[in-house]
Design an enzyme around this catalytic site. Structure first.
Site, PDB file in Angstrom:
ATOM      1  N   ARG A 131     -15.529 -48.535  -2.954  1.00 39.79           N
ATOM      2  CA  ARG A 131     -16.374 -49.430  -3.780  1.00 39.79           C
ATOM      3  C   ARG A 131     -15.718 -50.810  -3.803  1.00 39.79           C
ATOM      4  O   ARG A 131     -14.903 -51.111  -4.673  1.00 39.79           O
ATOM      5  CB  ARG A 131     -16.480 -48.890  -5.209  1.00 39.79           C
ATOM      6  CG  ARG A 131     -17.362 -47.657  -5.365  1.00 39.79           C
ATOM      7  CD  ARG A 131     -17.525 -47.311  -6.844  1.00 39.79           C
ATOM      8  NE  ARG A 131     -18.571 -46.338  -7.061  1.00 39.79           N
ATOM      9  CZ  ARG A 131     -18.375 -45.018  -7.176  1.00 39.79           C
ATOM     10  NH1 ARG A 131     -17.158 -44.515  -7.074  1.00 39.79           N
ATOM     11  NH2 ARG A 131     -19.406 -44.210  -7.392  1.00 39.79           N
ATOM     12  N   GLU A 166     -30.072 -43.845  -1.995  1.00 36.03           N
ATOM     13  CA  GLU A 166     -29.964 -43.713  -3.449  1.00 36.03           C
ATOM     14  C   GLU A 166     -31.217 -44.216  -4.171  1.00 36.03           C
ATOM     15  O   GLU A 166     -31.243 -44.323  -5.384  1.00 36.03           O
ATOM     16  CB  GLU A 166     -28.698 -44.406  -3.976  1.00 36.03           C
ATOM     17  CG  GLU A 166     -28.410 -45.777  -3.409  1.00 36.03           C
ATOM     18  CD  GLU A 166     -27.055 -46.347  -3.854  1.00 36.03           C
ATOM     19  OE1 GLU A 166     -26.382 -45.764  -4.693  1.00 36.03           O
ATOM     20  OE2 GLU A 166     -26.691 -47.414  -3.331  1.00 36.03           O
ATOM     21  N   ARG A 220     -17.996 -49.631   1.688  1.00 34.61           N
ATOM     22  CA  ARG A 220     -19.352 -49.985   1.252  1.00 34.61           C
ATOM     23  C   ARG A 220     -19.398 -51.477   0.953  1.00 34.61           C
ATOM     24  O   ARG A 220     -18.517 -52.003   0.274  1.00 34.61           O
ATOM     25  CB  ARG A 220     -19.724 -49.211  -0.015  1.00 34.61           C
ATOM     26  CG  ARG A 220     -21.095 -49.627  -0.535  1.00 34.61           C
ATOM     27  CD  ARG A 220     -21.521 -48.805  -1.707  1.00 34.61           C
ATOM     28  NE  ARG A 220     -20.850 -49.197  -2.927  1.00 34.61           N
ATOM     29  CZ  ARG A 220     -21.071 -48.601  -4.102  1.00 34.61           C
ATOM     30  NH1 ARG A 220     -21.911 -47.577  -4.172  1.00 34.61           N
ATOM     31  NH2 ARG A 220     -20.455 -48.998  -5.177  1.00 34.61           N
ATOM     32  N   HIS A 250     -20.111 -46.557 -14.299  1.00 32.79           N
ATOM     33  CA  HIS A 250     -18.936 -46.912 -13.493  1.00 32.79           C
ATOM     34  C   HIS A 250     -17.653 -46.880 -14.311  1.00 32.79           C
ATOM     35  O   HIS A 250     -16.570 -46.701 -13.771  1.00 32.79           O
ATOM     36  CB  HIS A 250     -19.155 -48.253 -12.798  1.00 32.79           C
ATOM     37  CG  HIS A 250     -20.082 -48.116 -11.630  1.00 32.79           C
ATOM     38  ND1 HIS A 250     -21.388 -48.526 -11.679  1.00 32.79           N
ATOM     39  CD2 HIS A 250     -19.897 -47.555 -10.414  1.00 32.79           C
ATOM     40  CE1 HIS A 250     -21.971 -48.226 -10.527  1.00 32.79           C
ATOM     41  NE2 HIS A 250     -21.093 -47.641  -9.742  1.00 32.79           N
ATOM     42  N   ASN A 269     -25.742 -40.592  -7.895  1.00 30.23           N
ATOM     43  CA  ASN A 269     -25.729 -41.219  -9.233  1.00 30.23           C
ATOM     44  C   ASN A 269     -26.978 -42.070  -9.424  1.00 30.23           C
ATOM     45  O   ASN A 269     -27.653 -41.995 -10.449  1.00 30.23           O
ATOM     46  CB  ASN A 269     -24.500 -42.115  -9.404  1.00 30.23           C
ATOM     47  CG  ASN A 269     -23.216 -41.373  -9.145  1.00 30.23           C
ATOM     48  OD1 ASN A 269     -23.188 -40.159  -9.227  1.00 30.23           O
ATOM     49  ND2 ASN A 269     -22.162 -42.097  -8.823  1.00 30.23           N
ATOM     50  N   ARG A 309     -28.610 -44.341 -16.118  1.00 30.84           N
ATOM     51  CA  ARG A 309     -27.356 -43.597 -15.986  1.00 30.84           C
ATOM     52  C   ARG A 309     -26.298 -43.998 -17.007  1.00 30.84           C
ATOM     53  O   ARG A 309     -25.246 -43.378 -17.084  1.00 30.84           O
ATOM     54  CB  ARG A 309     -26.810 -43.717 -14.554  1.00 30.84           C
ATOM     55  CG  ARG A 309     -26.418 -45.101 -14.150  1.00 30.84           C
ATOM     56  CD  ARG A 309     -26.123 -45.190 -12.662  1.00 30.84           C
ATOM     57  NE  ARG A 309     -24.733 -44.995 -12.340  1.00 30.84           N
ATOM     58  CZ  ARG A 309     -24.199 -45.267 -11.149  1.00 30.84           C
ATOM     59  NH1 ARG A 309     -24.959 -45.711 -10.165  1.00 30.84           N
ATOM     60  NH2 ARG A 309     -22.933 -45.083 -10.918  1.00 30.84           N
TER      61      ARG A 309
HETATM   62  C1  PEP Z   1     -24.209 -43.481  -6.299  1.00 32.81           C
HETATM   63  O1  PEP Z   1     -25.118 -44.180  -6.738  1.00 32.81           O
HETATM   64  O2  PEP Z   1     -24.226 -42.233  -6.302  1.00 32.81           O
HETATM   65  C2  PEP Z   1     -22.999 -44.117  -5.758  1.00 32.81           C
HETATM   66  C3  PEP Z   1     -22.072 -43.421  -5.153  1.00 32.81           C
HETATM   67  O3  PEP Z   1     -22.858 -45.454  -5.952  1.00 32.81           O
HETATM   68  P1  PEP Z   1     -22.422 -46.090  -7.369  1.00 32.81           P
HETATM   69  O4  PEP Z   1     -22.017 -44.969  -8.294  1.00 32.81           O
HETATM   70  O5  PEP Z   1     -21.291 -47.011  -7.102  1.00 32.81           O
HETATM   71  O6  PEP Z   1     -23.658 -46.779  -7.809  1.00 32.81           O
HETATM   72 MG    MG Z   2     -25.132 -46.280  -6.331  1.00 31.08          MG
END
Ligand code: PEP
Ligand code: MG
Length: 592
Positions: A307, A442, A343, A200, A465, A476
């Site tokens: 977000r 996800e 979201r 993030h 992601n 990640r």
């Molecule tokens: C994702 O996981 O692709 C997403 C858009 O949410 P975040 O990156 O905020 O976890």
């Molecule tokens: Mg996500």
């Protein structure tokens, strides 16, 4: 751009995560948390070292009391009492006596002595059978970190607020909450030892539109505040003491990028439509209400991912329903009639609130995060649901839940929304009755449950992601395994296709709001797989639109067909690059 080291200059290589070039003085923030220096001291220095320890303990005590007071005012005495345990650690005579003895006997510096002793206590506590005592090890470690920060003069977030001139920030790592505090006038760019493209913090860099490089291994140890450097966010380079020749070459690169930006500006108000006439909904991702102006400026058609957790970070109290309502309404009003997908709260993972006692977890991305947190912290969730429902009166707001793993969670969340609707009705407060609700896809289990989920929502948005991290078991945030984080892995291609098919079978649209949607190389693949909407960081929306306008849907479908039958991720990537390179060559050069 030649990359060899010229006389006097040093090139550090990392992972490019946010495009752009900047140069200036560097400021190195706190070193790695675990890097506690050890040095020997003379007999004469012992009293001074003990005094430093006492001073750090007092300083820490004052800081904790201050936070406790604020939390007590904002959330009540019960929530604030969690800090009592921290204060007790600071007053523990056994601990303090032992640290003092280690300084005197081993003749070592206070921070090293304190860390050694405190870690021994924490390890003993965490191995206890008694749950209460085990939990005290977390308090012990929290307090230890604070004391060490004070001993080492590390102020972290504080340092960022005190910058006096524009600079490049270097740090071991940066929390998204710290990055969110960056003043663009003072922070030209940043580089970190840790991190990867979909952390993030990296995502935040793209929305701040500042160059950023992560995964530099030990740059924060090697470099010192005051050195001069050039940061290349396109190629992932930090060039310390660049030569005149390097600066000249970068001048040319920047000019090329400016020309490209002008070309992109020309199509800002055009639709994202392929050469063979297929219209794609192209939206932007935002993190705060003020980003609405960037959404308009980048030529997106609305917001595909708001977000909302950033509204909750860097503050002592939670935003209440009214404050949230005003923020969501502001974005909806600014962008109407375009949709704004809000979201619901995705806290946890790498985003935490300092004033909410969230347990330290060994695997926070697999832990108490997003919808799991909200379904337990129902008051927090309800306030947000009510705010979103109310804001939906103004403009075209949609809502989506993050981290849905299966039908139970979706049903529980929907039931809460229903309750909130009833409450608002009874209270005669206007709300958007027709608000559409979607689910993020996800987690691999959600893909397998997609048919059931699709029957109960109005849209899906694929969070690539997390989908990639959870499907490939690749953290990640971890730069050591960043090379394994593979968006074109055949499994990912098939998961995306399965989601799209399930959505379409049930008559709902399917978008992608993860970082794949903002990567021009991967956009044709997503469109070929049947994705209806793309939502990307507003800094890359113009590039994505440029590419779509040069793409034929038939080519995208051919690529997807190839990918679905291919067994090798690198071949899928090569084909995707080939296509993007052929249709938009200038775009992909130094792309990030
Ligand atoms: C994702 O996981 O692709 C997403 C858009 O949410 P975040 O990156 O905020 O976890
Ligand atoms: Mg996500």
């Amino acid at each position: 751009m030649s990359e060899h080291s010229r006389s006097g200059e040093r090139i550090l290589r990392g992972i490019p995560v946010s495009g752009g070039v900047c140069r200036g003085k560097i400021v190195v923030l706190g070193k790695a948390r675990d890097a506690i220096p050890r040095h020997e001291i003379s007999e004469a220095e012992v009293p001074q070292e003990i005094q430093r320890l006492e001073h750090a303990l007092t300083q820490t005590r004052e800081q904790i009391l201050k936070v406790q007071r604020k939390v007590s005012e904002a959330m009540g005495a019960k929530d604030a009492s969690i800090f009592d345990a921290h204060l007790l650690v600071l007053e523990d005579p056994t601990l303090i006596d032992e640290v003092t003895r280690v300084i005197q006997e081993k003749k070592i510096n206070a921070e090293h002595a304190f860390q050694q002793v405190a870690e021994k206590y924490a390890a003993t506590l965490s191995s206890m059978d008694d749950e209460y005592l085990r939990e005290r090890s977390t308090d012990m470690r929290d307090v230890t970190a604070r004391v060490l920060d004070n001993l080492l003069g590390r102020t972290g977030e504080g340092e960022v607020g005190k910058l006096k001139e524009p600079c490049i920030i270097i740090s071991y790592d940066l929390a998204p909450s710290t990055t969110a505090l960056f003043d663009r006038k003072m922070v030209l760019g940043f580089a970190t030892d840790a991190g990867s493209r979909t952390s993030h913090t990296a995502i935040k860099a793209r929305s701040l539109q500042i160059p950023a490089v992560v995964g530099l291994h030990d740059a924060s140890k090697q470099l010192n505040t005051g050195q001069y450097a050039l940061l290349d966010g396109y190629n992932g380079l930090l060039i310390v003491s660049p030569t005149d020749q390097t600066l000249f070459e970068y001048g040319q690169l920047v000019r090329k990028r400016v020309n490209l930006q002008e070309k992109l500006r020309d199509i800002r108000d055009e639709s994202a439509i392929t050469l063979d006439g297929v219209r794609i909904t192209l939206s932007a991702n935002v993190e705060q209400a003020a980003d609405a102006e960037h959404v308009r400026a980048c030529g997106a058609e609305g917001v595909g991912l708001f977000r909302t957790e950033y509204l909750f970070l860097n503050r002592e109290t939670l935003p209440d329903e009214e404050e949230q309502y005003l923020a969501y309404r502001q974005v909806a009003a600014a962008l109407k009639p375009h949709p704004v997908v809000v979201r619901t709260l995705d806290l946890g993972g790498d985003k935490f609130l300092s004033h909410l006692q969230m347990p330290q977890e060994l695997n926070p991305f697999l832990g108490w995060r997003a919808i799991r947190f909200c379904l337990e912290e129902r008051d927090i969730f309800r306030a947000q649901l009510r705010a979103i429902l109310r804001a939906a009166v103004e403009g075209n707001i949609k809502m989506m839940y993050p981290m849905i793993s299966g039908l139970d969670e979706l049903n529980q969340a929907n039931a809460l929304v229903e309750e909130c609707r009833k409450e608002l009705k009874a209270e005669r407060i206007p709300f958007g009755d027709a608000l559409e609700i979607g689910a993020m896809i996800e987690i691999p289990s959600a893909v397998l449950a997609a048919d059931s989920l699709a029957k109960r929502v109005k849209f899906f948005s694929i969070g690539t992601n997390d989908l990639i991290q959870y499907s490939l078991a690749v953290d990640r945030l971890n730069e050591k395994i960043a090379h394994l984080y593979e968006p074109t892995h055949p499994a990912i291609v098939r998961l995306i296709k399965a989601t799209v098919d399930a959505g379409h079978r049930n008559g709902i649209w399917v978008g992608v709001c993860g970082e794949m949607a903002g990567d021009p190389t991967l956009v044709p693949l997503l469109l070929g797989l049947g994705v209806d909407e793309l939502s990307a960081a507003f800094s890359v929306v113009p590039q994505v639109k440029f590419l779509i306008r040069r793409l034929k849907m038939s080519e995208a479908r051919e690529l997807a067909e190839f990918a679905l039958n291919c067994e090798c991720g690198s071949e899928i990537l090569a084909r995707s690059q080939e296509l993007a390179q052929r249709i938009a060559p200038g775009l992909l050069e130094n792309q990030n």
